[in-house]
Design an enzyme around this catalytic site. Structure first.
Site, short mmCIF file in Angstrom:
data_model
loop_
_atom_site.label_atom_id
_atom_site.label_comp_id
_atom_site.label_asym_id
_atom_site.label_seq_id
_atom_site.Cartn_x
_atom_site.Cartn_y
_atom_site.Cartn_z
N ASN A 113 -1.14 1.18 -4.26
CA ASN A 113 -1.79 2.45 -3.97
C ASN A 113 -0.97 3.14 -2.89
O ASN A 113 -0.79 2.59 -1.80
CB ASN A 113 -3.23 2.23 -3.49
CG ASN A 113 -4.14 1.74 -4.60
OD1 ASN A 113 -4.00 2.14 -5.75
ND2 ASN A 113 -5.07 0.87 -4.27
N GLN A 166 -5.12 4.24 -1.21
CA GLN A 166 -4.56 3.42 -0.12
C GLN A 166 -5.48 3.51 1.10
O GLN A 166 -5.71 4.59 1.63
CB GLN A 166 -3.15 3.90 0.26
CG GLN A 166 -2.51 3.02 1.34
CD GLN A 166 -1.04 3.37 1.62
OE1 GLN A 166 -0.51 4.35 1.10
NE2 GLN A 166 -0.40 2.56 2.46
N HIS A 197 1.50 -2.50 0.91
CA HIS A 197 1.06 -3.76 0.30
C HIS A 197 1.10 -3.64 -1.21
O HIS A 197 0.69 -2.63 -1.77
CB HIS A 197 -0.33 -4.19 0.78
CG HIS A 197 -1.33 -3.08 0.73
ND1 HIS A 197 -1.36 -2.07 1.67
CD2 HIS A 197 -2.34 -2.83 -0.12
CE1 HIS A 197 -2.35 -1.24 1.39
NE2 HIS A 197 -2.97 -1.67 0.29
P1 5GP Z 1 -5.63 -0.60 -0.78
O1 5GP Z 1 -6.88 0.02 -1.29
O2 5GP Z 1 -5.22 -0.04 0.56
O3 5GP Z 1 -4.50 -0.57 -1.77
O4 5GP Z 1 -5.94 -2.13 -0.60
C1 5GP Z 1 -6.28 -2.74 0.60
C2 5GP Z 1 -6.76 -4.12 0.25
O5 5GP Z 1 -6.84 -4.87 1.42
C3 5GP Z 1 -8.16 -4.13 -0.40
O6 5GP Z 1 -8.07 -4.71 -1.69
C4 5GP Z 1 -8.99 -4.93 0.57
O7 5GP Z 1 -9.91 -5.78 -0.08
C5 5GP Z 1 -7.95 -5.73 1.35
N1 5GP Z 1 -8.34 -6.01 2.71
C6 5GP Z 1 -8.89 -5.15 3.60
N2 5GP Z 1 -9.11 -5.78 4.78
C7 5GP Z 1 -8.66 -7.05 4.63
C8 5GP Z 1 -8.62 -8.17 5.52
O8 5GP Z 1 -9.01 -8.13 6.68
N3 5GP Z 1 -8.09 -9.32 5.01
C9 5GP Z 1 -7.63 -9.40 3.73
N4 5GP Z 1 -7.15 -10.58 3.34
N5 5GP Z 1 -7.66 -8.37 2.88
C10 5GP Z 1 -8.17 -7.19 3.32
#
Ligand code: 5GP
Ligand code: ZN
Length: 142
Positions: free
Chosen positions: A86, A93, A99
């Site tokens: 994302n 994101q 990531h």
């Molecule tokens: P995005 O939506 O930014 O692409 O994804 C962020 C991801 O990070 C989400 O899938 C969410 O579940 C994960 N995430 C958010 N906070 C934490 C955390 O403290 N630890 C871990 N292991 N994953 C996290």
């Protein structure tokens, strides 16, 4: 970077379920997994998105992604994967530290393809636009 959750995870200030790491990258389980084995690959150096990633970190992230896809395949026997990023708030994101999601896919999981993610209401506008004019716009950029 101060106040970045994933920098804190990379520095081990915050716990995560680490599955692989080397000098440049960390791979850990997503805290809210979309599937069994859903993991994230991050560079240890802070970079908001792919445009900010140093070449060496970019290479390390994608090498680790291959390693982890292989390991997940052997460990959990998924039927396939969805691998994605994302980029920017509009795409979902939520953490401003690059990531890469690796999401194992299983027969009958009810999920769709990447095509099902982007269902823009603007589609009707660009479906009529010539692919050639889009191609020209892109290749003009130096
Ligand atoms: P995005 O939506 O930014 O692409 O994804 C962020 C991801 O990070 C989400 O899938 C969410 O579940 C994960 N995430 C958010 N906070 C934490 C955390 O403290 N630890 C871990 N292991 N994953 C996290
Ligand atoms: Zn960071």
């Amino acid at each position: 970077m101060a106040d970045c959750l994933f920098c804190k995870i990379a520095n081990k200030e915050i716990f995560s379920y680490i599955v692989y790491e080397n000098e440049k990258v960390l791979c850990f389980l997503d805290i809210l997994p979309l599937a069994r084995g859903h993991l994230l690959v991050i560079p240890k150096n802070h970079a908001e998105n792919i445009l900010h990633l140093k070449e060496e970190d970019l290479t390390a992230v994608f090498k680790a992604a291959k390693t982890m896809t292989k390991k997940l395949f052997k460990a959990l026997k998924p039927d396939g994967f969805t691998i994605g990023i994302n980029h920017g708030k509009i795409s979902g994101q939520t953490i401003d530290h690059f990531h890469l999601h690796i999401i194992p896919r299983f027969k009958g999981d009810g999920g769709g393809s990447i095509h099902s993610v982007v269902k823009s209401s603007l589609a009707k506008n660009f479906l009529t636009e010539e692919l050639e004019s889009v191609r020209v716009k892109i290749i003009k950029v130096k």
